[in-house]
Each structure stands twice: as C-alpha cells, then as structure tokens.
Scaffold this motif. Structure first.
Motif, short mmCIF file in Angstrom:
data_model
loop_
_atom_site.label_atom_id
_atom_site.label_comp_id
_atom_site.label_asym_id
_atom_site.label_seq_id
_atom_site.Cartn_x
_atom_site.Cartn_y
_atom_site.Cartn_z
N UNK A 5 0.84 -1.20 0.00
CA UNK A 5 0.00 0.00 0.00
C UNK A 5 0.87 1.25 0.00
N UNK A 6 1.98 1.21 0.74
CA UNK A 6 2.88 2.35 0.79
C UNK A 6 3.53 2.61 -0.57
N UNK A 7 3.93 1.57 -1.26
CA UNK A 7 4.52 1.72 -2.60
C UNK A 7 3.47 2.28 -3.57
N UNK A 8 2.25 1.77 -3.51
CA UNK A 8 1.17 2.26 -4.36
C UNK A 8 0.87 3.72 -4.05
N UNK A 9 0.95 4.09 -2.78
CA UNK A 9 0.70 5.47 -2.33
C UNK A 9 1.75 6.42 -2.92
N UNK A 10 3.01 6.04 -2.86
CA UNK A 10 4.08 6.89 -3.40
C UNK A 10 3.98 6.99 -4.92
N UNK A 11 3.68 5.89 -5.59
CA UNK A 11 3.54 5.93 -7.05
C UNK A 11 2.37 6.79 -7.47
N UNK A 12 1.27 6.72 -6.73
CA UNK A 12 0.11 7.57 -7.05
C UNK A 12 0.46 9.04 -6.84
N UNK A 13 1.21 9.35 -5.79
CA UNK A 13 1.60 10.74 -5.54
C UNK A 13 2.49 11.27 -6.66
N UNK A 14 3.46 10.47 -7.09
CA UNK A 14 4.34 10.90 -8.18
C UNK A 14 3.57 11.06 -9.50
N UNK A 15 2.62 10.17 -9.75
CA UNK A 15 1.81 10.27 -10.98
C UNK A 15 0.93 11.51 -10.95
N UNK A 16 0.39 11.85 -9.78
CA UNK A 16 -0.43 13.07 -9.66
C UNK A 16 0.42 14.29 -9.95
N UNK A 60 -6.20 10.82 -7.77
CA UNK A 60 -6.47 11.47 -6.48
C UNK A 60 -7.35 10.56 -5.62
N UNK A 61 -8.32 9.90 -6.23
CA UNK A 61 -9.15 8.96 -5.47
C UNK A 61 -8.32 7.78 -4.96
N UNK A 62 -7.40 7.29 -5.78
CA UNK A 62 -6.51 6.21 -5.36
C UNK A 62 -5.59 6.67 -4.23
N UNK A 63 -5.08 7.90 -4.33
CA UNK A 63 -4.23 8.46 -3.29
C UNK A 63 -4.99 8.58 -1.98
N UNK A 64 -6.23 9.04 -2.04
CA UNK A 64 -7.06 9.14 -0.83
C UNK A 64 -7.30 7.76 -0.22
N UNK A 65 -7.59 6.78 -1.06
CA UNK A 65 -7.86 5.43 -0.56
C UNK A 65 -6.62 4.83 0.10
N UNK A 66 -5.45 5.02 -0.50
CA UNK A 66 -4.23 4.49 0.11
C UNK A 66 -3.89 5.24 1.39
N UNK A 67 -4.16 6.54 1.44
CA UNK A 67 -3.94 7.31 2.67
C UNK A 67 -4.83 6.78 3.79
N UNK A 68 -6.09 6.53 3.45
CA UNK A 68 -7.03 6.01 4.44
C UNK A 68 -6.62 4.61 4.89
N UNK A 69 -6.18 3.78 3.95
CA UNK A 69 -5.73 2.43 4.30
C UNK A 69 -4.51 2.44 5.20
#
Length: 131
Positions: A5-16, A60-69
């Motif tokens: 989840x942390x890796x997905x979170x960082x990748x989503x942030x960089x993509x945003x 952004x929705x994916x980033x929010x979901x990973x932040x919540x997770x």
C-alpha cells in the motif's frame, strides 16, 4: 500488505505530480484562438484536458484510498496508553548525586575563562545624547 500500500501510495503521488505538471492552465487556450495552438498539442486540436483531468481525478481517489488504508493500518498497530507500564512516581536523585561547581577548580585558575562584567560606563562616555 502495508509495504504494498505504501509503494502504491508513493507511485500515485508521483503520478499526480506528473499529470498536474503536464496540464495547461486556463489562459493557455488564448494562443489557439489566433491559430497557433493545434500543431503543438499532444492530443490533437481539441486538447487533452478531459483525458488528463479524468486520470488526475482517478489518481487522487486512489491516493485518498491508500492514505485512508495506511491510517487504518497504523491505528490497528498502535498500542493503547493503558497497556504501557509507566511508573506513577519517578524517583528523584539525592542531593549528593546532583553535580555542583568544583570550588577547587575555580581556585586553581580556571576562573580566568569566566568573563568579568565591568562597572557601567559613566554618563559622559555614552554615545547616546541626553535629552
């Protein structure tokens, strides 16, 4: 699971960040009205606003979901305050264990390192004019 989840979170942030930097501002379409915009666009003369905006929204929705997770995982791994054994009273040190000034060191000449405060200057020596 947390690492994924942390890796997905960082990748989503960089993509945003990347998608936001690619997008044009609202004032950038003014040049296209004078005939200078269609040849330099990546997604054609209609622009890529809808594609980039939609993909940014999904990220952004994916980033929010990973932040919540990650917040839920951190809450589940935390320890309650009542479960920690903390002594109610902390023992104080006795007076003999508290460090003090070494009188012998001062008398041996180490007092030369301590600055001496001179007497205040006379009123006539001051640079401040009197009122």
């Amino acid at each position: 699971m947390e690492q994924m989840i942390l890796i997905l979170h960082v990748l989503a942030a960089l993509a945003i960040i990347g998608l936001i930097l690619i997008q044009q501002g609202k004032g950038a379409d003014m040049g296209a009205s004078f005939g200078a915009g269609a040849s330099q666009t990546l997604f054609g003369s209609s622009g890529g606003g809808n594609v980039l905006t939609t993909s940014t929204s999904w990220l952004v929705a994916l980033f929010f979901a990973t932040s919540f997770g990650l917040a839920v995982i951190a809450k589940n791994q935390s320890v309650a305050v009542d479960a920690i054994d903390v002594p109610a009273v902390v023992e104080s040190q006795s007076a003999s264990e508290i460090p003090a000034i070494d009188e012998a060191a001062i008398s041996q000449g180490l007092s030369d390192d301590i600055p001496v405060i001179d007497a205040p200057a006379a009123a006539s020596d001051s640079d401040i004019p009197e009122i």
